[in-house]
Design a protein around this motif. Structure first.
Motif, PDB file in Angstrom:
ATOM      1  N   UNK A 169       9.345   0.169  -3.644  1.00  0.00           N
ATOM      2  CA  UNK A 169       8.294   1.204  -4.019  1.00  0.00           C
ATOM      3  C   UNK A 169       7.961   2.036  -3.170  1.00  0.00           C
ATOM      4  N   UNK A 170       8.785   2.092  -1.733  1.00  0.00           N
ATOM      5  CA  UNK A 170       8.338   3.102  -0.932  1.00  0.00           C
ATOM      6  C   UNK A 170       9.511   3.427   0.024  1.00  0.00           C
ATOM      7  N   UNK A 171       9.228   4.470   0.557  1.00  0.00           N
ATOM      8  CA  UNK A 171      10.131   5.130   1.509  1.00  0.00           C
ATOM      9  C   UNK A 171      10.794   4.453   2.718  1.00  0.00           C
ATOM     10  N   UNK A 172       9.920   3.631   3.147  1.00  0.00           N
ATOM     11  CA  UNK A 172      10.206   2.772   4.097  1.00  0.00           C
ATOM     12  C   UNK A 172      11.208   1.863   3.796  1.00  0.00           C
ATOM     13  N   UNK A 173      11.351   1.273   2.508  1.00  0.00           N
ATOM     14  CA  UNK A 173      12.263   0.293   2.141  1.00  0.00           C
ATOM     15  C   UNK A 173      13.635   0.849   1.717  1.00  0.00           C
ATOM     16  N   UNK A 174      14.628  -0.018   1.254  1.00  0.00           N
ATOM     17  CA  UNK A 174      15.983   0.325   0.906  1.00  0.00           C
ATOM     18  C   UNK A 174      15.966   1.043  -0.349  1.00  0.00           C
ATOM     19  N   UNK A 175      16.938   1.630  -0.622  1.00  0.00           N
ATOM     20  CA  UNK A 175      17.107   2.511  -1.838  1.00  0.00           C
ATOM     21  C   UNK A 175      17.474   1.237  -3.008  1.00  0.00           C
ATOM     22  N   UNK A 177      11.906 -10.609   4.758  1.00  0.00           N
ATOM     23  CA  UNK A 177      10.820 -10.424   3.701  1.00  0.00           C
ATOM     24  C   UNK A 177      11.310 -11.184   2.433  1.00  0.00           C
ATOM     25  N   UNK A 178      10.649 -11.323   1.295  1.00  0.00           N
ATOM     26  CA  UNK A 178      11.082 -11.585   0.256  1.00  0.00           C
ATOM     27  C   UNK A 178      12.417 -10.549  -0.537  1.00  0.00           C
ATOM     28  N   UNK A 181      18.635 -15.602 -16.423  1.00  0.00           N
ATOM     29  CA  UNK A 181      18.097 -14.102 -16.010  1.00  0.00           C
ATOM     30  C   UNK A 181      16.903 -14.461 -15.378  1.00  0.00           C
ATOM     31  N   UNK A 182      16.466 -13.604 -14.193  1.00  0.00           N
ATOM     32  CA  UNK A 182      15.277 -13.903 -13.698  1.00  0.00           C
ATOM     33  C   UNK A 182      14.753 -12.689 -13.020  1.00  0.00           C
ATOM     34  N   UNK A 183      13.394 -12.414 -13.414  1.00  0.00           N
ATOM     35  CA  UNK A 183      12.886 -11.327 -13.098  1.00  0.00           C
ATOM     36  C   UNK A 183      11.598 -11.585 -12.149  1.00  0.00           C
ATOM     37  N   UNK A 184      11.705 -10.944 -10.922  1.00  0.00           N
ATOM     38  CA  UNK A 184      10.863 -11.309  -9.848  1.00  0.00           C
ATOM     39  C   UNK A 184      10.039 -10.223  -9.196  1.00  0.00           C
ATOM     40  N   UNK A 185       8.700 -10.358  -9.368  1.00  0.00           N
ATOM     41  CA  UNK A 185       7.837  -9.329  -8.215  1.00  0.00           C
ATOM     42  C   UNK A 185       7.373  -9.875  -7.317  1.00  0.00           C
ATOM     43  N   UNK A 211       2.818  -2.267   3.044  1.00  0.00           N
ATOM     44  CA  UNK A 211       3.243  -3.390   2.367  1.00  0.00           C
ATOM     45  C   UNK A 211       4.616  -3.201   1.774  1.00  0.00           C
ATOM     46  N   UNK A 212       5.195  -4.297   1.378  1.00  0.00           N
ATOM     47  CA  UNK A 212       6.534  -4.269   0.516  1.00  0.00           C
ATOM     48  C   UNK A 212       6.446  -4.623  -0.687  1.00  0.00           C
ATOM     49  N   UNK A 213       6.599  -3.805  -1.645  1.00  0.00           N
ATOM     50  CA  UNK A 213       6.864  -4.222  -3.045  1.00  0.00           C
ATOM     51  C   UNK A 213       8.267  -4.291  -3.689  1.00  0.00           C
TER      52      UNK A 213
END
Lengths: 391, 391, 391
Positions: free
Chosen positions: B30-36, B207-208, B353-357, B379-381
């Motif tokens: 969700x954020x620019x600090x995180x990967x594409x 992280x997760x 199939x797994x959907x994880x938040x 925070x990482x989402x």
């Protein structure tokens, strides 16, 4: 049975075998100049072998331990028993011990003489059994690999010159089942090619403990003809097995712009095995009469093995002074004499434990002073144990 | 059935299973600090498992996604159900979640606590089930890998010191099928070894969302003893599953010529799953009563999962100033608290199939100012979806 | 049969096929600017294909020759024949020749037009056969690879923008078995995505002899939209086969801080094959009526093939002076025209020998003076022979 899976058509003309090999080691070394004691995954291979129409066959064998690579990938067309054409990647037909399947060799590691024989390469090979199966011939045209070398990726050649390898191996009494010499085989192999660049010379020679005791200076390149030849033989009778091999390998080398000089290195290997539990020793291994099963009171088969082998590097490699010599005498030895003793425990046809003690003695170049921590400063003593499954 | 292939001899004493695992992900951040955001081939494995004579068995499992490597390559000799010897490369017997087969875990990615448990290594292991199968013991001698580490190539050790890992796991009521506690298991695991060089400390904690949020300075090396211990347990009853684990990992570290200091990091994981369609939850996964088949009106099974986990790094790693500290507080966090929610859809026994938040919160070192674009600045989402086939 | 192994459950709903491909080449080149003549292991693949419940299927295909990698690893869910969902790594649905299985193509190497079509990528794809199987549609969402590119490790994307690829392919007369046009297929494919960084532009275009004749300057990066579109078709009738394809590929590129410029490159391929022994030519290959068996006097099938193909690079890539141009005119050609002639010998359904002569002519940029030893200084003549087994 015994872990080997073969899927076969009704008429037997088509089959697929799924095989594999896992070798797990523990290795002790006795001195500070030698590597740390360690567990090691030595080999982890899968093998897909198939044949169909009684004419075509193939092998695909990837290696997953160490450097992941394709070992064998070739197609064989059996025009007749006496005339097969094989194309792809396979072992160069030179060294007797090199050509023997690794899991059935007497020792966990091949002898130091095998440092001098080429290993796997890409090319085309003709081979067959003639004279009522008493003579096997092999002729191959290959890209060319140096002493002990392996064309790891099956990749392209550095020059257009190709290498010829040929081998004749006779088992003259193989059809006389009661002869004293039924299990006698003698042969002669040779390879000949032009080599160039650093990839044309050996990457180094290793001890029984798999440590490099000789390597050329990084600036030394091959520049000319390389010839390897090897008289070889074995003798198997009942529980006794003997394998002997001599290898001479010459190569034209050059350092910088200095003149090209020919170097000739020699190796030998004499190995003996005796199966204490009486099973037959063969070039293809030992099949135990019983399987390890403590509750049934059976323990498999036991074999003692002994080996003396050596590698003698051309003394001229150390001449020419620091700027002109091919190898540095403070880190590379001039001669290696290697003694090995071992016990093999065949828990089943597929599972073997091997306990090997190696003692390797180095002769240095005249007046050489080994570098601090150089492997060649002391004799190498190594104890290499292995559990292997070859299904 | 269900895509699983097993070739068995008539008496069942010999068999070969060909298995595999493919996991294909889509990942949103969700954020620019995180990967594409990205599609990703997470795992692509083939597994060759065989046994024969009811005594010997083997596993060869290469991984083809990411870094191609051999995961498992080992031989197991079942002297008796209570006494097995395993040799080769396998998982270190410490972490409960680490030891669980990946495709049957509640979440697509293991918890952050598993950062602290050693992964695969080479060595020898004794294990067995005793006390009427209510107690499983495992003792292993291994080269030694750091927290979360993996001996990728099955290669040699950097020193002669070896690591001991041991685990006791009890399922005291497993034989009482009607008990409320049939599915209860509790255990304790520990590993202990000497470590040295940069390869003796962790390569970083993730992280997760599988992003590194903590890593030691490149000049920090292990130099002394490392100890990991973990109390652990699970409870399964009907559609409910609970898995809990605590891990403490200490290691002696050194930066340059400064004094050696011991660091102790902690992690925990509490995961819960509930199968909405009523199938049993087990440590070995969920078998749906129906298979996804729209034309038949069947949809498989559905499970909701939740997890809270955390990793707390020793605060002392940030002390000592820029030249002496073990980690930089502007890019490495001091503590991670990770929340996860997920839905698993079992289309068949083999397809899920797994959907994880995931929501991951960072605590920084006192007075730390995160670097621009540092992952720990926010925070990482992450939303990680996966389709997997485990045949 | 013929080396292909399939393990099937009684009802046929579950099966596993073990397949493989080995291609071993010898390659001659006629001039000093070209590479050395060489043996080469071109491909060595294993393929695990399974299906179960008539709904789920998977492919895992590692490549062991050259760069070891996972080629295909995907799961397919057949909701209905008209609606399949595929997830994982697979071929991007654009190029007709790219999508054809390599071992059944007319020539040993694909045409130079295929340089312009994307190869394997990770993502999700919907595909199906509709209108009584006369129309096949495919739509995929992918990370995105450049011209001729391959997501080697199935790894993460460099940005969050994804690529869409779509393809419609009609075989309007496929149900009319006696029609002159039963074997006619025509289609249109397109891919569209945003690209960035050096990994967003092609790594280079290669000749029939697999030598790079065009590459962008290392400082050139993709920075914007890339579009590929391709009208395509084939026609098979009896022993005759024709395959034709046109590809246009545009990409926005940038060198350093200079303005972004769009570049558009074109390719075409017209290939024809004729089976001399009368067997049917198809997009899925040729099945010989007889198998090579000299003792039975049967020799398999023979096919002659011819091809003209070309690749025309946008002239603007050479403009802008040494500091501003996208490619250097002394080592990269502006246009390639490639002629190929070949003979295929089908020794069995699984074994094929191919003998290909390629003549590749380069057009240089205006006033370009090729560098010494540059490949483009002379036309390329290459003779590529191959023995392949595709079991």
């Amino acid at each position: 049975s015994d872990g080997r899976v073969e899927i076969t058509s009704g008429d037997g003309a088509t089959s697929l075998r799924l095989r594999g090999l896992v070798q797990a080691d523990y290795r002790w070394f006795d001195s500070a100049n030698e590597p740390a004691d360690t567990f090691l995954l030595r080999r982890a291979r899968l093998v897909f072998e198939g044949k169909f129409n009684n004419i075509f066959s193939y092998v695909v064998q990837p290696e997953f331990a160490g450097t992941i690579q394709i070992l064998d990938a070739n197609v064989n067309v059996a025009v007749s028993p006496a005339f097969n054409v094989r194309i792809g990647k396979f072992k160069t037909p030179v060294g007797l011990e090199q050509l023997q399947s690794d899991p059935v060799a007497f020792f966990n590691e091949r002898s130091v003489a095998t440092n001098l024989t080429p290993n796997r390469d890409v090319g085309i090979q003709l081979q067959g059994d003639v004279l009522n199966k008493t003579l096997n011939y092999t002729v191959a045209l290959l890209n060319g690999v140096p002493d002990g070398g392996n064309n790891v990726t099956g990749s392209a050649d550095f020059d257009s010159d190709k290498t010829v390898a040929a081998r004749l191996f006779a088992t003259p009494f193989v059809n006389q089942k009661d002869s004293l010499f039924t299990g006698l085989g003698v042969g002669l192999a040779v390879s000949l090619g032009d080599y160039a660049t650093a990839s044309g010379r050996t990457g180094g020679y290793r001890t029984d403990g798999q440590q490099t005791f000789f390597s050329y200076d990084a600036s030394v390149v091959a520049n000319g003809q390389g010839v390897t030849w090897s008289p070889q033989g074995y003798y198997y009778r009942g529980p006794l097995g003997i394998l002997a091999e001599y290898v001479a390998s010459s190569i034209e080398l050059q350092r910088g712009a200095l003149p090209v000089r020919e170097v000739e290195n020699f190796g030998y290997n004499l190995s003996v095995g005796y199966v204490l539990t009486g099973e037959d020793s063969t070039y293809r291994g030992v099949t135990p009469k019983t399987v390890f099963n403590p509750s049934a009171g059976t323990w498999g088969a036991f074999e003692v093995v002994a080996r003396v082998s050596g590698l003698d590097v051309d003394d001229s490699v150390f001449s020419g002074g620091a700027a002109g010599r091919f190898a540095a005498p403070n880190v590379s030895a001039s001669k290696l004499t290697a003694y090995g003793l071992g016990l093999n425990w065949y828990l089943s046809r597929s599972v073997r434990a091997g306990f090997n003690l190696y003692q390797n003695k180095f002769d240095l170049a005249p007046d050489a002073v080994p570098a601090a921590n150089a492997l060649i400063a002391d004799d190498e003593t190594a104890f290499i144990t292995r559990l292997q499954i070859s299904f």
